[in-house]
Motif scaffolding. Structure first.
Motif, PDB file in Angstrom:
ATOM      1  N   GLU A 168      10.530  -3.454   6.676  1.00  0.00           N
ATOM      2  CA  GLU A 168       9.872  -2.157   6.531  1.00  0.00           C
ATOM      3  C   GLU A 168       8.384  -2.308   6.792  1.00  0.00           C
ATOM      4  O   GLU A 168       7.700  -3.074   6.107  1.00  0.00           O
TER       5      GLU A 168
ATOM      6  N   GLN B  63       3.789   3.449  -0.541  1.00  0.00           N
ATOM      7  CA  GLN B  63       4.770   2.392  -0.322  1.00  0.00           C
ATOM      8  C   GLN B  63       4.541   1.196  -1.258  1.00  0.00           C
ATOM      9  O   GLN B  63       5.485   0.458  -1.559  1.00  0.00           O
TER      10      GLN B  63
ATOM     11  N   ASP C  67       6.828   0.560  -4.025  1.00  0.00           N
ATOM     12  CA  ASP C  67       8.151  -0.007  -3.746  1.00  0.00           C
ATOM     13  C   ASP C  67       8.249  -1.479  -4.154  1.00  0.00           C
ATOM     14  O   ASP C  67       9.350  -1.994  -4.361  1.00  0.00           O
TER      15      ASP C  67
END
Length: 298
Positions: A147, A156, A159
């Motif tokens: 990713e 992000q 995450d």
């Protein structure tokens, strides 16, 4: 009362004569007997360190040893010679010389390691520093290889367990040390790091991977600072403990905490501090064992 009286009489009178008789019978001073009788590693080096903290000229190593446990690496060789001279140990006693040299190196190395760790902890994360930024991006790439990070400031980051859009704010407590630990674990134990990150996203037992990782950096740092890691490091390294050995202990904490967390099955992340302290006490208990070695590799 009688215990205090006996302790006073022993330290003031009987101990001197007992040491004199033992030297007469064995031909060895007390320090020789300790170094020859204690197993290599923590038992031997902790005995030398404790001896160096003794008081008076009749203490285990005398004034020279008390000074020796505070010297730098470069001065260890001279200290060994001085101790052998003061304690009238023959230079041909290679075993004594080698064992004492190793113990003094370990003691000196532990103090130097703490200073190195402390200096890294004091370095604040600087988003204008290219090296800092490279390490942060490396962490992302190691944990999330499939990713792409769309922007430096991004949701992000949550995450992988950071609190907000910019991870730099989460490194305030442990400075650059927190990031270096996270990167080390992800680089040297990549599969384990990715598995733990995946487990940290559990719908019921999940936790913030990066935040917990930084919290465990604080735990490793505090254990090093208060001397609790001495037995572990003295058993692990026959010489100077290095930064790598601190990182390896951190990796052990991350791996074991994840197992501990899922075994305990906390009601929610709101109970994190309670379980963190329980884990901390467990680790401190393990470190009390003179034979302890806590590494992920083992």
């Amino acid at each position: 009362m009688w215990g205090r009286v006996w302790g006073f009489l022993y330290s003031k009178y009987f101990r001197f004569w007992l040491k004199w008789i033992l030297r007469l019978l064995t031909g060895k001073c007390e320090l020789q007997r300790v170094l020859g009788g204690a197993a290599a590693g923590a038992r031997r080096t902790l005995s030398v360190g404790n001896a160096g903290a003794g008081q008076g000229r009749d203490s285990l190593g005398g004034g020279v040893l008390r000074n020796a446990v505070h010297v730098e690496e470069a001065e260890v060789e001279k200290c060994v010679r001085d101790i052998m001279k003061e304690k009238k140990v023959e230079q041909k006693d290679i075993g004594f010389k080698t064992n004492l040299h190793i113990s003094l190196l370990q003691i000196s190395g532990y103090k130097k390691l703490y200073l190195n760790v402390e200096n890294l902890r004091k370095v604040p994360y600087d988003s204008e520093n290219e090296e800092h930024e490279e390490q942060l991006i490396e962490l992302w790439n190691l944990l999330m290889p499939h990713e792409n990070l769309k922007a430096r400031i991004s949701k992000q980051w949550c995450d992988i367990g950071f609190q907000g859009d910019d991870p730099k704010t989460d490194f305030r407590g442990m400075g650059l040390l927190g990031l270096v630990n996270l990167v080390y674990f992800s680089k040297h134990y990549t599969n384990e790091a990715r598995q733990i990150l995946s487990r940290s996203n559990h719908p019921k037992l999940g936790y913030s991977y990066a935040i917990v990782g930084i919290n465990l950096t604080e735990m490793a740092y505090s254990l090093l600072k208060n001397g609790a890691l001495k037995a572990h490091l003295y058993n692990l390294v026959s010489g100077l403990p290095q930064m790598e050995h601190f990182h390896e202990f951190y990796c052990y904490l991350v791996y074991e905490f994840d197992k501990f967390w899922f075994e305990e099955e906390p009601e929610s992340i709101m109970h994190f501090n309670q379980y963190r302290e329980k884990f901390h006490e467990k680790v401190k208990g393990l470190l009390l064992d003179c034979n302890v070695v806590l590494t992920l590799q083992d």
